[in-house]
Write a protein that holds these residues in place. Structure first.
Motif, PDB file in Angstrom:
ATOM      1  N   SER A 186      43.532  56.271  61.853  1.00  0.00           N
ATOM      2  CA  SER A 186      42.432  55.733  61.062  1.00  0.00           C
ATOM      3  C   SER A 186      41.146  55.535  61.858  1.00  0.00           C
ATOM      4  N   SER A 187      41.234  55.388  63.174  1.00  0.00           N
ATOM      5  CA  SER A 187      39.998  55.080  63.920  1.00  0.00           C
ATOM      6  C   SER A 187      39.437  56.346  64.561  1.00  0.00           C
ATOM      7  N   LEU A 188      38.642  57.041  63.762  1.00  0.00           N
ATOM      8  CA  LEU A 188      38.116  58.338  64.191  1.00  0.00           C
ATOM      9  C   LEU A 188      37.227  58.233  65.417  1.00  0.00           C
ATOM     10  N   GLY A 189      36.645  57.071  65.624  1.00  0.00           N
ATOM     11  CA  GLY A 189      35.763  56.880  66.777  1.00  0.00           C
ATOM     12  C   GLY A 189      36.446  57.183  68.106  1.00  0.00           C
ATOM     13  N   ASP A 190      37.782  57.119  68.105  1.00  0.00           N
ATOM     14  CA  ASP A 190      38.518  57.341  69.354  1.00  0.00           C
ATOM     15  C   ASP A 190      38.916  58.790  69.581  1.00  0.00           C
ATOM     16  N   LEU A 191      38.477  59.687  68.715  1.00  0.00           N
ATOM     17  CA  LEU A 191      39.009  61.048  68.872  1.00  0.00           C
ATOM     18  C   LEU A 191      38.501  61.716  70.136  1.00  0.00           C
TER      19      LEU A 191
ATOM     20  N   PRO B 254      27.670  60.286  72.904  1.00  0.00           N
ATOM     21  CA  PRO B 254      27.978  58.853  72.961  1.00  0.00           C
ATOM     22  C   PRO B 254      29.437  58.580  72.575  1.00  0.00           C
ATOM     23  N   ALA B 255      29.957  57.454  73.035  1.00  0.00           N
ATOM     24  CA  ALA B 255      31.313  57.050  72.657  1.00  0.00           C
ATOM     25  C   ALA B 255      31.319  56.637  71.190  1.00  0.00           C
ATOM     26  N   GLY B 256      32.519  56.565  70.623  1.00  0.00           N
ATOM     27  CA  GLY B 256      32.673  56.047  69.268  1.00  0.00           C
ATOM     28  C   GLY B 256      32.217  57.020  68.208  1.00  0.00           C
ATOM     29  N   VAL B 257      32.016  56.481  67.005  1.00  0.00           N
ATOM     30  CA  VAL B 257      31.702  57.339  65.859  1.00  0.00           C
ATOM     31  C   VAL B 257      30.337  58.003  65.977  1.00  0.00           C
ATOM     32  N   LYS B 258      29.489  57.486  66.861  1.00  0.00           N
ATOM     33  CA  LYS B 258      28.141  58.044  66.976  1.00  0.00           C
ATOM     34  C   LYS B 258      28.092  59.325  67.788  1.00  0.00           C
TER      35      LYS B 258
ATOM     36  N   GLU C  41      23.485  68.913  62.459  1.00  0.00           N
ATOM     37  CA  GLU C  41      23.047  68.409  63.762  1.00  0.00           C
ATOM     38  C   GLU C  41      24.208  67.836  64.555  1.00  0.00           C
ATOM     39  N   ALA C  42      24.013  67.854  65.883  1.00  0.00           N
ATOM     40  CA  ALA C  42      25.011  67.248  66.760  1.00  0.00           C
ATOM     41  C   ALA C  42      25.121  65.755  66.465  1.00  0.00           C
ATOM     42  N   ASN C  43      26.310  65.207  66.634  1.00  0.00           N
ATOM     43  CA  ASN C  43      26.586  63.764  66.506  1.00  0.00           C
ATOM     44  C   ASN C  43      26.436  63.207  65.083  1.00  0.00           C
ATOM     45  N   GLN C  44      26.265  64.097  64.152  1.00  0.00           N
ATOM     46  CA  GLN C  44      26.166  63.659  62.752  1.00  0.00           C
ATOM     47  C   GLN C  44      27.419  64.061  61.965  1.00  0.00           C
ATOM     48  N   GLY C  45      28.438  64.456  62.695  1.00  0.00           N
ATOM     49  CA  GLY C  45      29.608  65.041  62.042  1.00  0.00           C
ATOM     50  C   GLY C  45      30.277  64.130  61.041  1.00  0.00           C
ATOM     51  N   LEU C  46      30.324  62.849  61.380  1.00  0.00           N
ATOM     52  CA  LEU C  46      31.063  61.945  60.505  1.00  0.00           C
ATOM     53  C   LEU C  46      30.374  61.797  59.153  1.00  0.00           C
TER      54      LEU C  46
ATOM     55  N   ALA D 269      39.687  44.675  66.877  1.00  0.00           N
ATOM     56  CA  ALA D 269      39.531  43.435  66.117  1.00  0.00           C
ATOM     57  C   ALA D 269      38.278  43.539  65.251  1.00  0.00           C
ATOM     58  N   VAL D 270      38.301  42.842  64.092  1.00  0.00           N
ATOM     59  CA  VAL D 270      37.120  42.746  63.246  1.00  0.00           C
ATOM     60  C   VAL D 270      35.972  42.204  64.100  1.00  0.00           C
ATOM     61  N   GLY D 271      34.851  42.882  64.089  1.00  0.00           N
ATOM     62  CA  GLY D 271      33.691  42.385  64.830  1.00  0.00           C
ATOM     63  C   GLY D 271      33.558  42.964  66.227  1.00  0.00           C
ATOM     64  N   GLU D 272      34.600  43.624  66.722  1.00  0.00           N
ATOM     65  CA  GLU D 272      34.502  44.260  68.044  1.00  0.00           C
ATOM     66  C   GLU D 272      33.713  45.554  67.895  1.00  0.00           C
ATOM     67  N   ARG D 273      32.542  45.617  68.531  1.00  0.00           N
ATOM     68  CA  ARG D 273      31.650  46.765  68.323  1.00  0.00           C
ATOM     69  C   ARG D 273      31.684  47.772  69.475  1.00  0.00           C
ATOM     70  N   ASP D 274      32.319  47.417  70.578  1.00  0.00           N
ATOM     71  CA  ASP D 274      32.291  48.305  71.735  1.00  0.00           C
ATOM     72  C   ASP D 274      33.320  49.427  71.571  1.00  0.00           C
ATOM     73  N   PRO D 275      32.841  50.683  71.390  1.00  0.00           N
ATOM     74  CA  PRO D 275      33.787  51.778  71.155  1.00  0.00           C
ATOM     75  C   PRO D 275      34.651  52.084  72.370  1.00  0.00           C
ATOM     76  N   LEU D 276      34.272  51.562  73.537  1.00  0.00           N
ATOM     77  CA  LEU D 276      35.072  51.825  74.727  1.00  0.00           C
ATOM     78  C   LEU D 276      36.094  50.722  74.984  1.00  0.00           C
ATOM     79  N   SER D 277      36.065  49.654  74.178  1.00  0.00           N
ATOM     80  CA  SER D 277      37.067  48.598  74.349  1.00  0.00           C
ATOM     81  C   SER D 277      38.441  49.159  74.004  1.00  0.00           C
ATOM     82  N   LYS D 278      39.446  48.504  74.552  1.00  0.00           N
ATOM     83  CA  LYS D 278      40.825  48.990  74.376  1.00  0.00           C
ATOM     84  C   LYS D 278      41.277  48.743  72.933  1.00  0.00           C
ATOM     85  N   PRO D 279      41.889  49.737  72.285  1.00  0.00           N
ATOM     86  CA  PRO D 279      42.405  49.477  70.934  1.00  0.00           C
ATOM     87  C   PRO D 279      43.509  48.428  70.966  1.00  0.00           C
TER      88      PRO D 279
END
Lengths: 590, 590
Positions: A170-175, A219-223, A281-286, B327-337
């Protein structure tokens, strides 16, 4: 009666409830009328009955097989696929200029409903292909469109969406799938994807994967996620098939149901030779993928509704023919047994099914109507309302469709538990729907954490206004007045609950406010479906349809509002009290 | 932790909640103590883990096959069967003089629980054999006992119960299998039986069918049914196997789950040469069979509870190890799941499962305790209470066990939907339980139409007295006071509803009073399980067990009483208002 959809019900929904005949007021559909709609619906029903329904059980029993080299599916799938494509159904909604029929989403959804009822697994291939083609059509370059769309529309190529990875559900940001830029503007793709439906098969010459990947340095995450076209076999400039594109099937997953659709693990770029082409565009995939996913979510809702609907019709048919037991109080052992449909508890199980599946179908067709209004009429309001309701459209049918299938089995008893009757497969097939395209939990966070509050809560206001219109009309009918009264009371509960949760979230208490989001999603679903039952009952009573049909809609509205809707009161107590029972539970207390 | 049952939970239930160590106050168990109980439990757990669990998935994937001549099951089933028999578990509850262990039902049920968790399909064979042997033991002649029981206890013969016929499911009064008296005192049996579990197999040398049939000239309906011993192969006077007895396998049924247990269609006497021997008196067959069926119903409840329990443990294990999301509110995409067990909605799904399956296991063990009290202590009160609760013991686990398995799949997400993980099979296996040995509908009519009012409602009084004892003790704990208060309120609702329905039935309005019986059965089930959760919480708080275990029981009691129990209020409204929504629905309105 058709085994796939009750035709009276479908016509009623399309023309009485959702006024399909007025769609030609929208520019794109001005050349359509009821006769063109009915023609395409009859074609869809015919193809579904003749080419999809007959192998539904066979494709389940002989699920796709991978011998290490290639995948084998039963022959009937390819035949069905080609009939579907030849009828112009893959690109039915595209413009005349693009070879399409410019069909409204409402009518197109009704067409799809036949296939979902007949054979959801085989229907999966063209539906995924449509969805992938729509993304390329919306965001691809002219060259990309030219290269892929004609072949996808004609049925030569299929399409997939490749999001999930083994450690990333479910957490696509980690792909982690990587895309490495090349001098020619293309990318080399490297990574593994999992649960890719239709990711390999022996039906089409080629498969166009839409792959989410991270460009090196993004960038990391969904961005930092981009979307790529990654064909199984590369397509030369002249449109001929070229080299294999280093997309390897690592294996098939073996599902409980939905077995006819392959579910695959795919390795991209094991030999460092997997070419991908950036979409947009790049980084707009989601954001591109979400266009596809929103469509797919409505599609999942429709599929869940229709698998439920099929089971309902099968169990209804059985209940009408199966003699067993006698009326309460009948003591003569030689008296003739009743058909089981005469037993109150069997009626309960059929009524519950009818309320879930006809309600779910109405909801999905309403969503399709909103798609038409928002895309073609450029009505911002319809888009906002659709956005609000998408989690409900995905989730209510996905939860209550399987519940209907459970009841269908129970009506058949021992027979229902065997693979000799179709309700068994319906139950297994439908269990996928609460999981894919965003689980219930994900949908509930989307609804309560985001959708409700977008545009300053405009979606809520639009929904309440629509409901109020129905109540005003319904109150004109004596038979509906007590139902309107009950409904209004429960609606007040929903409004109050939404306010309480909104305040909690506004105060920054996100963890507490969202803790019981799944409960809220169910509550909202029941209120929306309750509204649609009032709407259907009102339209039925105002119609000139057969008395029996009208009685059926009215009694089912009564059932839903008396039996199912009031359960929200207890849900509201837990939600308004910001209950922490679940949140407080600790890992090591289990 | 064991994959089959949480050992702390089982010990807690046996020794703290149901005081197994005090069973030796009953004459039959006076030579037992905790050390003998623990020894047999360890044996059962070992055999279940070593010989039943490993082939659970294999026997599902390679279901029994009939080539027209003989049935083939996977080899491991026979090995498991023999280990079970050799350990003395088929006749564990029989007297020392009969070669048994004189084991209390409470301990025996706990033994069975391991097998139901490990492999319900293979466990089906010895469980059915035990049940059939018990009927012969209770009602057979000395010669019958001598001929069949030693071979059934040793594992040489298996047993079945053959009730259902193709046109006769729940209404046994309509069965048509004939028994024609012969000069030698035996009968010739002629008819077809369907859904006979274990009706054929390649595990044992012989199969002893207990067959319901109608002696020529017997009264119509249930009053003309007799019970017969019908072996697959006749047994000579010297105990050796003789001729085939004209019992033919017409075919296997192909089930959704529980595939390892054959489900058969059997033809008796196609060649007019099927010999049967009457058990007990003519026309009393149903009353004998009900002894077996009551046992079987408690067994079904236990099986449903344990398949649910297994799924719960699997999903708990997965949730503790699977990282996904933040966690809800955790915004850092590099934090550990986080591991998913930290998400509130996953906790909800695990808590619900825990409340259903541990509650169901407690209920089944309570029923077993009542069996011991009523059989061994000759306590009439325990027999009456057991009789009242049997429909609940059968139904609550059968409804909530599958619900737990559904949640287990949801916790695993996409993985849960594949056959690569065991929760998928649990879901399919458990779907049988609301159907066989009397559907929900049948159980609800038994409860509301019969059981509640027997002995002038004594069963109700006994139940309420037991609940009151728990409340009195529980109120001593501060943590339980608010739960006791809520519980008392809901209990009052149950009492009031029961009175209203009782009056309606007394006034001769059976159709109206019974119309919503399924709702009443669920309501009663929730109240009984809510009580058992209070009982468990109270006993846990009074124990010296680990804090984490106590917290777990307390929090789950909170969950059940706050989240699940209050739904009875709306059920009560429908029931007390004698709602006719379902009853009023007409065949042609669907």
């Amino acid at each position: 009666m058709s085994k796939l959809i009750n035709p009276t019900d479908l016509n009623f929904l399309l023309y009485q409830v959702f006024q399909a005949d007025q769609l030609n007021q929208l520019e794109a559909f001005k050349e359509h009328d009821r006769s063109t709609y009915d023609a395409v619906l009859r074609t869809a029903e015919h193809i579904a009955e003749a080419y999809f329904l007959p192998h539904n059980a066979k494709a389940d029993a002989q699920e796709p097989h991978f011998d290490g080299q290639r995948v084998t599916t039963v022959d009937e799938v390819k035949v069905a696929w080609q009939h579907f494509a030849d009828a112009g159904l893959i690109n039915a909604r595209h413009a005349y200029d693009d070879g399409g029929m410019q069909l409204p989403a409402l009518i197109h959804s009704a067409c799809n409903a036949f296939f979902m009822s007949a054979n959801p697994s085989t229907a999966g291939y063209p539906f995924l292909t449509s969805a992938a083609a729509n993304v390329i059509h919306a965001f691809g370059t002219e060259e990309q469109k030219h290269t892929y769309l004609p072949a996808m529309f004609s049925g030569q190529f299929a399409g997939t969406m490749a999001l999930t990875e083994p450690d990333v559900g479910s957490s696509l940001g980690d792909l982690t799938t990587k895309a490495i830029p090349q001098d020619d503007g293309s990318y080399r793709i490297k990574g593994q994807k999992m649960y890719i439906s239709g990711g390999d098969q022996d039906i089409t010459d080629n498969i166009v994967h839409l792959v989410l990947a991270r460009i090196e340095g993004a960038p990391a995450g969904v961005k930092g996620i981009s979307l790529f076209i990654v064909p199984k076999i590369r397509v030369n400039a002249d449109g001929q098939l070229g080299d294999h594109n280093d997309v390897q099937l690592a294996g098939l997953l073996h599902k409980m149901g939905y077995r006819g659709t392959t579910s695959t693990v795919l390795n991209f770029g094991e030999q460092d030779d997997c070419h991908g082409w950036l979409i947009g565009e790049a980084n707009q995939g989601l954001s591109y993928m979400f266009k596809m996913m929103n469509e797919a979510r409505i599609g999942v809702g429709l599929g869940a509704a229709m698998i439920g609907y099929r089971g309902y019709l099968e169990s209804l048919d059985y209940a009408r023919q199966r003699p067993q037991g006698r009326a309460v109080g009948e003591r003569d052992p030689l008296s003739k047994p009743l058909n089981i449909i005469e037993h109150a508890d069997v009626k309960r199980m059929l009524l519950a099914q009818k309320s879930y599946v006809e309600g779910s179908l109405a909801l999905c067709l309403f969503a399709a109507r909103l798609v038409d209004e928002s895309e073609q009429g450029q009505q911002q309001d319809s888009a906002i309302l659709l956005d609000l309701l998408t989690p409900v459209v995905k989730s209510f049918p996905s939860f209550y469709g399987p519940k209907a299938n459970d009841l269908a089995i129970q009506v058949l008893g021992g027979s229902g538990y065997t693979r000799e009757y179709p309700v068994e497969q319906c139950y297994r097939d439908n269990r996928l729907n609460p999981i894919h395209e965003g689980t219930h939990g994900i949908q509930s966070l989307d609804l309560l954490g985001r959708k409700l509050w977008q545009h300053n809560g405009k979606g809520q206001q639009l929904l309440l206004a629509r409901i109020q219109q129905t109540l005003t009309r319904a109150q004109q009918h004596d038979a509906l007045q007590p139902l309107c009264q009950s409904y209004q009371q429960h609606l007040n509960t929903l409004v109050k609950t939404t306010m309480t949760l909104g305040q909690t979230l506004q105060q920054g208490n996100a963890e507490l406010g969202l803790a019981n989001s799944a409960l809220y999603l169910d509550m909202m679903g029941r209120c929306v479906i309750g509204w649609l039952w009032l709407e259907m009952a009102e339209k039925a009573l105002s119609s000139e349809l057969a008395d029996e049909f009208i009685h059926g809609k009215l009694q089912t509205a009564r059932y839903f509002i008396r039996w199912e809707l009031p359960e929200i009161e207890h849900q509201a107590q837990l939600l308004c009290g910001l209950d922490t029972t679940c949140m407080d539970m600790q890992n090591h207390w289990f």
